[in-house]
Design a protein around this motif. Sequence first.
Motif, PDB file in Angstrom:
ATOM      1  N   GLN A 204       2.547  -1.293  13.442  1.00  0.00           N
ATOM      2  CA  GLN A 204       1.705  -0.415  14.068  1.00  0.00           C
ATOM      3  C   GLN A 204       1.216  -2.068  14.770  1.00  0.00           C
ATOM      4  OE1 GLN A 204      -0.732   2.411  11.530  1.00  0.00           O
ATOM      5  NE2 GLN A 204       0.886   3.307  11.191  1.00  0.00           N
TER       6      GLN A 204
ATOM      7  N   ARG B  91      -2.148  -2.263  15.875  1.00  0.00           N
ATOM      8  CA  ARG B  91      -3.555  -2.406  15.985  1.00  0.00           C
ATOM      9  C   ARG B  91      -4.077  -2.472  14.049  1.00  0.00           C
ATOM     10  NH1 ARG B  91      -3.987  -0.158  20.223  1.00  0.00           N
ATOM     11  NH2 ARG B  91      -5.246  -1.374  21.893  1.00  0.00           N
ATOM     12  N   SER B  92      -2.616  -2.345  12.957  1.00  0.00           N
ATOM     13  CA  SER B  92      -2.869  -2.631  12.063  1.00  0.00           C
ATOM     14  C   SER B  92      -2.291  -3.297  11.192  1.00  0.00           C
ATOM     15  CB  SER B  92      -1.998  -0.841  11.703  1.00  0.00           C
ATOM     16  OG  SER B  92      -2.022  -0.792   9.759  1.00  0.00           O
ATOM     17  N   ASP B  93      -2.234  -3.415  10.135  1.00  0.00           N
ATOM     18  CA  ASP B  93      -1.399  -4.593   9.074  1.00  0.00           C
ATOM     19  C   ASP B  93      -0.708  -3.858   8.176  1.00  0.00           C
ATOM     20  OD1 ASP B  93      -2.185  -6.585   9.233  1.00  0.00           O
ATOM     21  OD2 ASP B  93      -3.105  -7.019   7.985  1.00  0.00           O
ATOM     22  N   ALA B  94      -0.238  -2.218   8.334  1.00  0.00           N
ATOM     23  CA  ALA B  94       0.663  -1.404   7.792  1.00  0.00           C
ATOM     24  C   ALA B  94       1.747  -2.349   7.563  1.00  0.00           C
ATOM     25  CB  ALA B  94       0.503  -0.218   8.292  1.00  0.00           C
TER      26      ALA B  94
ATOM     27  N   ASP C 191      -0.076  -4.305  22.838  1.00  0.00           N
ATOM     28  CA  ASP C 191      -1.220  -5.166  22.109  1.00  0.00           C
ATOM     29  C   ASP C 191      -1.185  -6.357  22.648  1.00  0.00           C
ATOM     30  OD1 ASP C 191      -2.133  -4.999  18.607  1.00  0.00           O
ATOM     31  OD2 ASP C 191      -3.543  -5.808  20.433  1.00  0.00           O
TER      32      ASP C 191
ATOM     33  N   TYR D 167       4.880  -1.632  23.154  1.00  0.00           N
ATOM     34  CA  TYR D 167       3.010  -1.366  22.327  1.00  0.00           C
ATOM     35  C   TYR D 167       2.435  -1.944  22.617  1.00  0.00           C
ATOM     36  CZ  TYR D 167       4.669  -5.428  20.028  1.00  0.00           C
ATOM     37  OH  TYR D 167       5.159  -6.704  19.771  1.00  0.00           O
TER      38      TYR D 167
ATOM     39  N   ILE E 111       5.152  -5.914  11.214  1.00  0.00           N
ATOM     40  CA  ILE E 111       3.912  -5.103  10.415  1.00  0.00           C
ATOM     41  C   ILE E 111       4.507  -3.708  11.487  1.00  0.00           C
ATOM     42  CG2 ILE E 111       2.117  -5.139  12.233  1.00  0.00           C
ATOM     43  CD1 ILE E 111       2.387  -7.147   9.983  1.00  0.00           C
TER      44      ILE E 111
ATOM     45  N   HIS F 182       1.184   3.494   2.460  1.00  0.00           N
ATOM     46  CA  HIS F 182       1.278   3.936   3.223  1.00  0.00           C
ATOM     47  C   HIS F 182       2.664   4.579   3.379  1.00  0.00           C
ATOM     48  CE1 HIS F 182       1.823   4.654   7.819  1.00  0.00           C
ATOM     49  NE2 HIS F 182       0.677   4.474   7.928  1.00  0.00           N
TER      50      HIS F 182
ATOM     51  N   SER G  39       1.036  -1.481  -0.214  1.00  0.00           N
ATOM     52  CA  SER G  39       0.105  -0.405  -0.495  1.00  0.00           C
ATOM     53  C   SER G  39       1.003   1.034  -0.290  1.00  0.00           C
ATOM     54  CB  SER G  39      -0.893   0.037   1.208  1.00  0.00           C
ATOM     55  OG  SER G  39      -0.011   0.375   2.001  1.00  0.00           O
TER      56      SER G  39
END
Length: 792
Positions: free
Chosen positions: A107, A109-112, A515, A513, A105, A20, A18
């Motif tokens: 972040q 809570r993201s797949d960025a 999570d 982080y 990965i 990003h 993507s």
Amino acid sequence: MYMEDSRTDFVALLTATSGHRSVSRAVAKARLTLVRSNLIFAIHCERLSRPIRVSFRDQDGTVLFEHPVHKMSSPQNNLICGIWRNVHKPYMKLLKSDQLHIALIMQPRSDAGIHGRIVKHRALFAETFSSVLTSTDPDGTGLGGIAMLTLSDVEDNLHFIIMFKGLLNKNRSLIPVRVQLSYRDRPLREVTANISTHDSSFAEVMTDLSNEEMFLLSHGQLEISLDTDSRNAGRISGIITAKKTCNTIQSVLSGGNSLTPTKTGAVGSAKFTLHDNGTLEFQVQIAGTASEVVGLTIETKPRRRHMRNILHDITSDYRNNFAIGVSNNLNGREIHMLLQNELFINVATKEYEEGELRGQISSLLYSGLQARYYELPIPLAGQFVVPPVKTGSAGHVWLSLDEHCHLHYEIVVAGLNKAEDITINAHLHGFAEIGEMDDNSGEHKRLLKGFYGSEAQGILKDIATELLQHLNRGTAFIQVSTKLNPKGEIRGPVLIQNQCESKGFVIPKEPEYEDDLFHEIKPDPEQLKKDPNSCFFEGQQRAHGSQWTPDYDQKCSTCSCQKRTVICDPILCLPLNCTEIVHVEDKCCPVCRDIIEAKNENKKGSDQVEGCYFDGDRKWHPAGTTWHPFVPPFGYVKCAVCTCKGATGEVHCEKVQCPALPCSQPVRRNASNCCKECPVPEIPPFDHTDLMQADGPRPCKFGRHVYMNNNKWHPEVPPFGEMKCITCWCDEGSTKCQREKCPVLTCENIVKPHHKCCPECEAVPSYSDEDGEKLKSQPKGKSVWDSRPLSD
């Protein structure tokens, strides 16, 4: 021990999928090695800030395993090291059939991040140099490549293969490409070819590299580039360095491996670090030689028998049993041989001029033991055994104590006589006093591991206090015994300063982080059905040992599968000592308002949130909070309270101090309770004889209780307490029990009251449409519980 013939190498090219901006031009190369059921990986990243986790997925994007990225887990900043241990067989099949993907990965809570498919590649076996190719084009999202290079065995020919993504124009059938070698934008070599749009790699050979080119190759100053035309559009490039791995370059020097074998009981231990600029840092220890050391050299295999070929003489760096220094003049050929395990280190002494000790320089596969990066190994020699043993074998060992006071060890031995020393045993010994070697010395002996071959690694737990004291004083040692010398063939003294006797149970700060870091491995459901220890709960098959939050109460319960049995525990909330209590929306237990405010302040000042990750419940806990630890299969342990230390990120767990009781014989009212209580005066036992003689219905005996006919109750099942979902009743002397049947809920907001069995619909205000008719919420899910009679 990892055997060379049991390993398989894989590679992946990771690029962005993507736009990003933090990862659009990032590229990484993942090199992976499968050894038995463990997948060892080293990931070299370019144009990428530090990711938070490594994610392994199938073709549908389902997460199979995730590995958190820690700051100190690798020897270089742009290198990520890790191990996926005990890979399930279905996942190994995916790996071997090129159906497994890897992602970095960025972040919580993201797949960025950047992603790539893992493939087996023929170039990995011979690769000694590598490069990660990136684009300077700001619009080059997903553009990147990796180059794997090696030299010919004799001639200075450079073989390479480049894997790439996002470079080709799919509208053309054949595309001209150009590969250049350059130095500071000055082209040195060029290769052109036409490739198909279906190709994702390009291989070629550049013959007869000049002395200048070999020099630049060894010093990390050659750049390799790939482009599709002469106008620099779609160009990727990178600097060529020695291949990057997480392995340790080391050598054990023994008399048994000398060109003319010796048996003096001496040992040599060497550790090397190869830098990107071609410099080789070395640290060598020598002990127990028969005479003075007169030569220390790095050599190749003899061209003829006993005709040594010396490459580098480092004798001038040797003093007081150590040689520590840097060699700046390795050429490209020597780096290639070093990484192919084709170099040796030789120790000559006055008595043995050709060599008393010799060892092959080899790469030891990454094991996760951090001591390898920061400490020298402990030499193991026959001269250290009491009495000394004249042997041709030698070894070295890395040791470290973790925060749990568990001892991690990794042993490498060399020079053993294969015909006689088939079985090897390693022991850790501690002595009351140095030198007291008789049977009455109060020896504390622990078997580390029996092993075959030349390597052994493991973890020693539950170490006796006396042994920890010996480690702290330096009066402990590692000893390797063989069939030929069962009382010890080689040994090394061990000093590990520690405070294990006095400190509490501490878990160090790991991630930064907020999570869940370790995602549950999701085995193949079909494979799970075949596992006799798996559990079936709420319509899903669960693996033995797995943990999850149940659908009926995702906020305040934790379930685990233990050998076909599902155990669900309510989260235990500790009493709070503060003036204002706040109920957080997604948390079960209330917290103090000042903790919430402090957390919000940290968020404003930094992207990182202070807190602790606890491995037991696999959750992030804010700084300053306390909780009962979750320890499978026992559930929440009431006898311990854990606290998150915000300043250090450590979890500190302490045993609950029970109050003094006035009674002489306290009892534990419930098996799951931590503290005992004074017993309540018992009611006189029920007189069964009267009832036996009566004409009325007979009572029921259940556990320690007697119930009259038609009485109903919820049974008490230690350690879980009262089972609200099961109702028992007495039917003329026969106990009958039935699980309560919960209704099917179709409402949107489902809650489970703490003192009830079944979930309920939360009262939600109704609303009307434009015509005045009431509207209902669409159901998010259903909950159906079966009703099954239970035997008494």
